[in-house]
Design a protein around this motif. Structure first.
Motif, PDB file in Angstrom:
ATOM      1  N   ALA A   1      10.492  74.384  48.004  1.00  0.00           N
ATOM      2  CA  ALA A   1      11.478  73.830  47.071  1.00  0.00           C
ATOM      3  C   ALA A   1      12.858  74.447  47.316  1.00  0.00           C
ATOM      4  O   ALA A   1      13.867  73.730  47.415  1.00  0.00           O
ATOM      5  CB  ALA A   1      11.036  74.067  45.626  1.00  0.00           C
TER       6      ALA A   1
ATOM      7  N   TYR B   1      17.871  66.934  52.219  1.00  0.00           N
ATOM      8  CA  TYR B   1      16.931  67.936  51.717  1.00  0.00           C
ATOM      9  C   TYR B   1      15.647  67.977  52.537  1.00  0.00           C
ATOM     10  O   TYR B   1      14.905  68.949  52.471  1.00  0.00           O
ATOM     11  CB  TYR B   1      16.636  67.713  50.228  1.00  0.00           C
ATOM     12  CG  TYR B   1      16.052  66.365  49.882  1.00  0.00           C
ATOM     13  CD1 TYR B   1      16.866  65.341  49.419  1.00  0.00           C
ATOM     14  CD2 TYR B   1      14.687  66.122  49.997  1.00  0.00           C
ATOM     15  CE1 TYR B   1      16.333  64.101  49.097  1.00  0.00           C
ATOM     16  CE2 TYR B   1      14.147  64.890  49.676  1.00  0.00           C
ATOM     17  CZ  TYR B   1      14.973  63.883  49.230  1.00  0.00           C
ATOM     18  OH  TYR B   1      14.459  62.666  48.911  1.00  0.00           O
ATOM     19  N   TRP B   2      15.398  66.952  53.329  1.00  0.00           N
ATOM     20  CA  TRP B   2      14.177  66.949  54.152  1.00  0.00           C
ATOM     21  C   TRP B   2      14.421  66.101  55.385  1.00  0.00           C
ATOM     22  O   TRP B   2      14.858  64.958  55.266  1.00  0.00           O
ATOM     23  CB  TRP B   2      12.999  66.386  53.340  1.00  0.00           C
ATOM     24  CG  TRP B   2      11.680  66.702  53.959  1.00  0.00           C
ATOM     25  CD1 TRP B   2      10.953  65.927  54.815  1.00  0.00           C
ATOM     26  CD2 TRP B   2      10.917  67.903  53.796  1.00  0.00           C
ATOM     27  NE1 TRP B   2       9.799  66.567  55.190  1.00  0.00           N
ATOM     28  CE2 TRP B   2       9.744  67.786  54.586  1.00  0.00           C
ATOM     29  CE3 TRP B   2      11.113  69.080  53.082  1.00  0.00           C
ATOM     30  CZ2 TRP B   2       8.772  68.792  54.644  1.00  0.00           C
ATOM     31  CZ3 TRP B   2      10.148  70.077  53.151  1.00  0.00           C
ATOM     32  CH2 TRP B   2       8.997  69.923  53.918  1.00  0.00           C
TER      33      TRP B   2
ATOM     34  N   LEU C   1       4.788  66.683  41.453  1.00  0.00           N
ATOM     35  CA  LEU C   1       4.430  66.145  42.767  1.00  0.00           C
ATOM     36  C   LEU C   1       4.701  64.637  42.832  1.00  0.00           C
ATOM     37  O   LEU C   1       5.216  64.109  43.827  1.00  0.00           O
ATOM     38  CB  LEU C   1       2.942  66.415  43.004  1.00  0.00           C
ATOM     39  CG  LEU C   1       2.456  66.604  44.432  1.00  0.00           C
ATOM     40  CD1 LEU C   1       3.181  67.750  45.096  1.00  0.00           C
ATOM     41  CD2 LEU C   1       0.950  66.902  44.418  1.00  0.00           C
TER      42      LEU C   1
ATOM     43  N   CYS D   1       8.263  63.951  43.289  1.00  0.00           N
ATOM     44  CA  CYS D   1       8.646  64.167  44.695  1.00  0.00           C
ATOM     45  C   CYS D   1       8.339  62.931  45.532  1.00  0.00           C
ATOM     46  O   CYS D   1       9.131  62.524  46.380  1.00  0.00           O
ATOM     47  CB  CYS D   1       7.848  65.334  45.279  1.00  0.00           C
ATOM     48  SG  CYS D   1       8.775  66.846  45.346  1.00  0.00           S
TER      49      CYS D   1
ATOM     50  N   ALA E   1      10.982  60.410  44.906  1.00  0.00           N
ATOM     51  CA  ALA E   1      12.296  60.742  45.470  1.00  0.00           C
ATOM     52  C   ALA E   1      12.457  60.171  46.871  1.00  0.00           C
ATOM     53  O   ALA E   1      13.549  59.766  47.263  1.00  0.00           O
ATOM     54  CB  ALA E   1      12.486  62.259  45.492  1.00  0.00           C
TER      55      ALA E   1
ATOM     56  N   LEU F   1      14.569  65.201  42.319  1.00  0.00           N
ATOM     57  CA  LEU F   1      13.998  66.373  42.991  1.00  0.00           C
ATOM     58  C   LEU F   1      14.085  67.617  42.130  1.00  0.00           C
ATOM     59  O   LEU F   1      13.132  68.391  42.049  1.00  0.00           O
ATOM     60  CB  LEU F   1      14.755  66.627  44.294  1.00  0.00           C
ATOM     61  CG  LEU F   1      14.181  65.956  45.511  1.00  0.00           C
ATOM     62  CD1 LEU F   1      15.040  66.266  46.714  1.00  0.00           C
ATOM     63  CD2 LEU F   1      12.763  66.391  45.791  1.00  0.00           C
TER      64      LEU F   1
ATOM     65  N   SER G   1      11.535  67.441  39.568  1.00  0.00           N
ATOM     66  CA  SER G   1      10.191  67.672  40.116  1.00  0.00           C
ATOM     67  C   SER G   1       9.964  69.156  40.359  1.00  0.00           C
ATOM     68  O   SER G   1       8.884  69.687  40.094  1.00  0.00           O
ATOM     69  CB  SER G   1       9.981  66.860  41.399  1.00  0.00           C
ATOM     70  OG  SER G   1      10.456  67.550  42.518  1.00  0.00           O
ATOM     71  N   PHE G   2      10.991  69.874  40.844  1.00  0.00           N
ATOM     72  CA  PHE G   2      10.840  71.313  41.076  1.00  0.00           C
ATOM     73  C   PHE G   2      10.705  72.058  39.748  1.00  0.00           C
ATOM     74  O   PHE G   2       9.918  72.997  39.622  1.00  0.00           O
ATOM     75  CB  PHE G   2      12.030  71.882  41.865  1.00  0.00           C
ATOM     76  CG  PHE G   2      12.154  71.333  43.251  1.00  0.00           C
ATOM     77  CD1 PHE G   2      13.388  71.303  43.888  1.00  0.00           C
ATOM     78  CD2 PHE G   2      11.055  70.834  43.934  1.00  0.00           C
ATOM     79  CE1 PHE G   2      13.505  70.793  45.183  1.00  0.00           C
ATOM     80  CE2 PHE G   2      11.151  70.322  45.215  1.00  0.00           C
ATOM     81  CZ  PHE G   2      12.392  70.301  45.837  1.00  0.00           C
TER      82      PHE G   2
END
Lengths: 269, 449
Positions: free
Chosen positions: A193, A206-207, B168, B171, B174, B386, B389-390
């Motif tokens: 995270a 971010y990814w 999750l 995520c 997202a 995000l 989600s975190f």
């Protein structure tokens, strides 16, 4: 060779001697070698700490950059947590037999990549570095010790004596393994995270599915599968021990093998 | 319908499918790709091995995750996680307890005999449980005695798991939000330059975003700092953005992006731009700034059917036949230029800043040097998802980790003496459970409370 170089090689030597002592105690059922091995591990940690502090002083930052520094710090974390665990739980002394080969492998592998002392590069100048890297090392340490409990579970359940007699019971080994994997899973989640948040500020996304990110996710999902198999589907005993052994391979590839796959991350990792 | 529902919420199936996903991702990282090959190797593969190129484009990880089978698998896992999570929540709301008998949990039992009466034991047990903050209830046993059921760690552990799985799921959500509504592109600018954002960005994704905002960007004070002239310390500058209505000026550096109307500009690359004039027999062929890259920069000049390859040395240094740069600071700038035709080098020349030099039949003048920067431009609508989600997932996991969901059942029967059977159930920790049950049994035998 510099003092730092001498210190780190002495650390590797200490850990190697400790591993041989653990093995000797295991094979020839000499429980006293358990104690010798622990003393050698502690000596190795002393030299390892010296090398780490020296590197920190000379570079002006905690060693986090690139393969050598990352391996040096990560393995230090593993040994340190093992020593702390032993203080809280004396029966965990023989865990070194599983932990030390991993540490020696990672540290030894990084010796070819020793870099000059240099300041922290711009991509590393972020508060997220601390969170990302520290939680990564926590998870590495937890998974490595879980790997060791798996090995010891299998050895103890085979009925061997010697240092294995001093180990906690099988149920406790099984329980320790799942506690460590749960802890590692949580810390790795924080690592991923925080890495994603850091990546957005650094790279604008971010990814990106680069090999390092992908293998981080692979290892995290692998341990997720392990937890589901253990908790939801009731895998325990030897099957669970094998799970904790095999799943560490994903972490080891992330640490040792990833450099062969390149990517934006390996330029800084 | 029942069968379909059972398949969707089947954790066994979900675990196996997750394993398939993991194996697919592992294999995808070994497929030769832009991550593991140079641009030249990619180009050669495309020309000479089209089948391998197809594999590379479609099966390396970014390609795999966009493939139909992977998306279908992800969608099923999303649905499965969603259905399972809501099914568990519905079960909890209905029963307000963990169904240990149906779950795979560790169990352990112990029996105790005591002279105390059933009524005394009932009080002792309740005091013991209340003292250790167990939630308990009482029912009548099959043999006429009574059963006290106590639970601990269930609520926090349960809700921790729910929070984690909801995190999750967010995520998962997202990803398509980023893919369909996210924006990223590249922007290269030179120090002192003003450009139109709309016209200057390249490598846009998604390409067909529709109307982009039009504003001007000016880059100033772009600089690179090096430790001992060699090691990167910092790259920074100032950006000014203006669209007529709004204006903003601010500093940026690596890890510290500039933001304007929702677009962030992250500094990704830094280099030198050299102003060169290439001429032949008095005729100017090239008169512009060339953005130099460390390993060299390649420029095709179609009009002359030649290619110009330049390497910029900010601090030129020669040692015998070897040339290079002593530091990364502009102290002794030189350009090494190579002209090639039909893939053959035909001329080479070294030119110092402010001077002119011959490169075969050509004349190269090196006028000035400045800096250029490349920015990753992004607009990420999925960021709030995000973050949520975190904020759900990570604390949820921590709570789950710290909880130790377990249940104890005390069945008391009177047979002239009192006999208590203590059954314990624990989701995770068998050894802990045994110790706990043993401790309870000891306390009751000794009449601790």
């Amino acid at each position: 060779m510099t003092i730092e170089g001498i210190s780190i090689w002495l650390a590797i030597f200490g850990y190697s001697a400790a591993f041989i002592a653990f093995l000797y105690g295991l094979i020839f059922e000499k429980s006293k070698f358990n104690d010798y091995a622990y003393i050698l591990t502690s000596a190795g940690l002393f030299f390892h700490t010296s090398a780490l502090i020296l590197r920190w002083y000379l570079t002006g930052h905690f060693p986090v950059m690139f393969e050598y520094e990352n391996s040096m710090s990560g393995t230090w974390f593993v040994i340190f947590i093992y020593i702390m665990m032993r203080l809280w739980f004396p029966q965990s002394k023989p865990f070194g037999v599983g932990i030390l080969p991993i540490v020696i492998l990672v540290l030894g592998n990084s010796m070819h990549a020793v870099t000059e002392h240099q300041p922290l590069e711009p991509p590393f100048r972020s508060n997220w570095l601390v969170v990302h890297v520290f939680f990564a090392w926590f998870s590495f340490a937890a998974y490595t010790i879980a790997f060791s409990t798996g090995i010891l579970y299998l050895l103890k359940s085979s009925g061997r004596k010697g240092i294995l007699e001093r180990l906690p019971g099988l149920k406790i080994l099984d329980e320790l393994s799942i506690r460590l994997i749960l802890f590692g899973f949580f810390t790795e989640a924080v690592m991923i995270a925080s890495g994603a948040i850091w990546a957005y500020g650094l790279w604008g996304r971010y990814w990106g599915w680069d090999p390092v990110e992908t293998w981080s996710l692979i290892s995290w999902l692998t341990y997720g599968v392990v937890l589901h198999l253990r908790i939801t589907l009731g895998w325990k005993g030897k099957r669970a021990a094998w799970l904790s052994i095999i799943s560490l391979s994903t972490i080891m590839f992330l640490l040792v093998g990833i450099k062969y796959l390149s990517g934006i991350h390996t330029g800084v990792f | 319908m029942n069968t379909l529902w059972r398949v969707i919420i089947s954790r066994k199936l979900a675990t196996y499918l997750l394993t398939v996903m993991i194996v697919a991702m592992i294999l995808s990282t070994f497929v030769p790709s832009e991550f593991t090959m140079t641009q030249e190797e990619v180009f050669n593969m495309k020309q000479n091995r089209p089948a391998m190129y197809w594999v590379s484009e479609n099966l390396y990880t970014p390609g795999l995750v966009k493939s139909a089978p992977f998306i279908i698998l992800s969608a099923f896992l999303f649905l499965s996680t969603l259905a399972c999570t809501f099914n568990r929540m519905a079960g909890w709301i209905r029963h307000r307890r963990v169904e240990f008998e149906k779950e795979h949990a560790f169990s352990f039992a112990s029996s105790v005999r005591t002279e105390k009466s059933a009524e005394e034991l009932r009080v002792s047990i309740k005091n013991l449980l209340a003292g250790e903050r167990w939630e308990y209830s009482e029912t009548t046993g099959e043999s006429g005695g009574f059963v006290i059921t106590a639970e601990k760690g269930g609520q926090s552990g349960f809700w921790g798991s729910i929070a984690f799985h909801l995190g999750l799921l967010l995520c998962f959500l997202a990803a398509p939000v980023t893919y369909y509504w996210g924006f990223n592109a590249q922007l290269r600018m030179m120090d002192g330059e003003t450009v139109s954002f709309k016209e200057s960005i390249v490598d846009k994704h998604p390409a067909s975003l529709g109307a982009l905002p039009d504003f001007d960007l000016t880059l100033t004070d772009l600089k690179g700092e090096y430790y001992k002239g060699l090691y990167k310390m910092d790259f920074s500058g100032r950006l000014k953005a203006s669209n007529g209505l709004h204006q903003k000026e601010g500093a940026f550096s690596v890890n510290n992006p500039f933001e304007f109307t929702g677009y962030t500009f992250e500094m990704g690359e830094f280099g030198f731009a050299t102003k060169v004039v290439l001429s032949k027999k008095g005729r100017t062929i090239l008169d512009q700034y060339l953005m130099q890259r460390g390993e060299g920069s390649y420029f095709k000049l179609e009009s002359e059917e030649i290619a110009l390859f330049t390497i910029f040395f900010p601090d030129f240094h020669r040692e015998g036949a070897k040339v290079g740069s002593k530091t990364r600071e502009v102290k002794n700038p030189h350009i090494l230029a190579t002209i090639s035709k039909d893939d053959k080098d035909i001329a080479k020349g070294l030119v110092k800043l402010g001077e002119s030099g011959a490169v075969g039949d050509y004349q190269l003048r090196f006028d000035s040097v400045t800096n250029w920067g490349a920015f990753a431009v992004a607009k990420e609508p999925a960021l709030p998802i995000l973050w949520l989600s975190f904020c759900l997932g990570v604390p949820g996991l921590l709570v789950r980790f710290l909880s130790n969901q377990r249940r104890l059942e005390f069945e008391i029967a009177s047979k002239g003496y009192s006999e208590i059977i203590i059954r314990g159930y624990s989701r995770y920790y068998p050894a802990f459970l045994e110790r706990e049950v043993g401790k309870m049994a000891d306390s009751l035998t000794k009449g601790a409370l």
